[in-house]
Design a protein around this motif. Structure first.
Motif, mmCIF file in Angstrom:
data_model
loop_
_atom_site.group_PDB
_atom_site.id
_atom_site.type_symbol
_atom_site.label_atom_id
_atom_site.label_comp_id
_atom_site.label_asym_id
_atom_site.label_seq_id
_atom_site.Cartn_x
_atom_site.Cartn_y
_atom_site.Cartn_z
ATOM 1 N N ALA A 101 0.824 -1.216 0.000
ATOM 2 C CA ALA A 101 0.000 0.000 0.000
ATOM 3 C C ALA A 101 0.856 1.264 0.000
ATOM 4 C CB ALA A 101 -0.935 -0.005 1.206
ATOM 5 N N ILE A 102 2.021 1.212 0.647
ATOM 6 C CA ILE A 102 2.907 2.386 0.656
ATOM 7 C C ILE A 102 3.274 2.772 -0.770
ATOM 8 C CG2 ILE A 102 5.218 3.205 1.284
ATOM 9 C CD1 ILE A 102 4.991 1.463 3.821
ATOM 10 N N VAL A 103 3.622 1.778 -1.577
ATOM 11 C CA VAL A 103 4.045 2.033 -2.955
ATOM 12 C C VAL A 103 2.857 2.348 -3.853
ATOM 13 C CG1 VAL A 103 5.127 1.014 -4.988
ATOM 14 C CG2 VAL A 103 6.146 0.679 -2.733
ATOM 15 N N SER A 104 1.800 1.561 -3.762
ATOM 16 C CA SER A 104 0.649 1.798 -4.644
ATOM 17 C C SER A 104 0.014 3.148 -4.363
ATOM 18 C CB SER A 104 -0.379 0.671 -4.500
ATOM 19 O OG SER A 104 -0.866 0.590 -3.179
ATOM 20 N N ASP A 105 -0.048 3.560 -3.100
ATOM 21 C CA ASP A 105 -0.596 4.879 -2.782
ATOM 22 C C ASP A 105 0.301 5.994 -3.309
ATOM 23 O OD1 ASP A 105 -2.888 3.970 -1.576
ATOM 24 O OD2 ASP A 105 -2.121 4.099 0.469
ATOM 25 N N PHE A 106 1.611 5.755 -3.349
ATOM 26 C CA PHE A 106 2.510 6.753 -3.938
ATOM 27 C C PHE A 106 2.167 6.980 -5.403
ATOM 28 C CE2 PHE A 106 6.336 7.155 -6.637
ATOM 29 C CZ PHE A 106 6.609 8.497 -6.389
#
Length: 314
Positions: free
Chosen positions: A64-69
């Motif tokens: 989620a950290i990467v996809s939200d970025f």
């Protein structure tokens, strides 16, 4: 000489954050090479999907950290500065290249996510295998991002890079046909292998001034470090996708939109100090950009080709 020594020190600290090869400015004695310039090649334009290929074990919160970025790039938030604001500054490169029409801009959207948790190619990968993994994503108008977990070894990882970006082998098709544009990025999770190289400033640096590490905004040194490298490589992918766009230095080891500003994240940055950043009053985490779903990120400064300076969000 003093200025050159300082530049060398900055590069030592931040070397592993950016692009695909070790930088040796001593080898670029030609003054023209030392200038950040446009080499008249194509930039990525049009609608592109960003597809994520997760290789190895990542938790849902890490993904989620990467996809939200990536979602944040095209989704402005009410809180400023934002990831979308950071990404919008890339438009300057298109304007200076006289790509001013709406059809000549780059629009990104999060595409598919592929999980390879069983290490289908093993836990030691070559650059060719990275390209093989990248090809699992869409091959038309796509940026396919390969993310390797902390227990995966990749050729060159920690020795001369934290990640790379490139394009599909058929460069003529990429340039000539909008439907065949395929670019890729690879970034590794350095948490257990080399956090002092690839996750600075969230980990004590291996080289240079030993300032205390900052608190990671998403409480994950490895993933927050990956976002820094992803952001840098994404900027390079957009503005120098085929090796003849915007860069400084030799084509084989270019300094690109973000890597031309090594170690700079906020105003007042100097070797060993990331700059004056925002600090979350609750967690003490340092950041400079707000993202989707309440996420916060630390993003690298981008070189402003119109002013020849490093531009920061804060």
């Amino acid at each position: 000489m003093a200025a050159f020594a300082i530049l060398q020190l900055v590069l030592v600290i931040s070397l592993f954050h950016f692009s695909s090869a070790a930088r040796n400015l001593a080898e670029t004695s030609d003054k023209n090479q030392m200038q950040f310039q446009y080499h008249n090649g194509p930039l990525l334009t049009g609608q592109f999907s960003v597809n994520l290929i997760w290789y190895g074990r990542f938790t849902p919160s890490q993904r989620a950290i990467v996809s939200d970025f990536f979602t944040s790039l095209s989704k402005p938030t009410s809180d400023q500065p934002s990831v979308a604001t950071w990404w919008k500054s890339i438009e300057k490169y298109y304007h200076l290249a006289h790509l001013n029409t709406p059809s000549s801009s780059l629009s990104l959207s999060l595409g598919t996510q592929i999980l390879d948790e069983n290490y289908s190619l093993g836990k030691s990968l070559t650059s060719r295998q990275i390209q093989q993994l990248a090809s699992k994503g869409a091959l038309n108008s796509a940026i396919n991002v390969v993310l390797t977990s902390s227990d995966v070894l990749v050729d060159g990882f920690c020795m001369n890079s934290c990640g790379t970006h490139g394009s599909s082998n058929d460069a003529s098709q990429i340039r000539g046909s909008k439907s065949n544009k395929f670019a890729y990025i690879w970034v590794g999770n350095s948490e257990s292998q080399c956090p002092g190289q690839c996750a600075w400033p969230f980990h004590q640096p291996i080289y240079g001034p030993q300032s205390p590490p900052l608190v990671a905004p998403n409480n994950d040194v490895g993933l927050d470090g990956m976002v820094i490298n992803l952001a840098s490589l994404l900027a390079g992918t957009a503005t120098n996708p085929f090796g003849n766009g915007y860069f400084q230095g030799p084509k084989e080891a270019p300094l690109e939109a973000a890597s031309a500003c090594p170690g700079v994240y906020g105003k007042g940055a100097y070797p060993g100090y990331a700059g004056d950043l925002l600090v979350d009053p609750t967690t003490g985490a340092s950041y400079n950009a707000h993202g989707s779903n309440g996420k916060k990120y630390l993003l690298p400064a981008l070189f402003d080709p119109s002013t020849s300076t490093c531009s920061t969000l804060v």
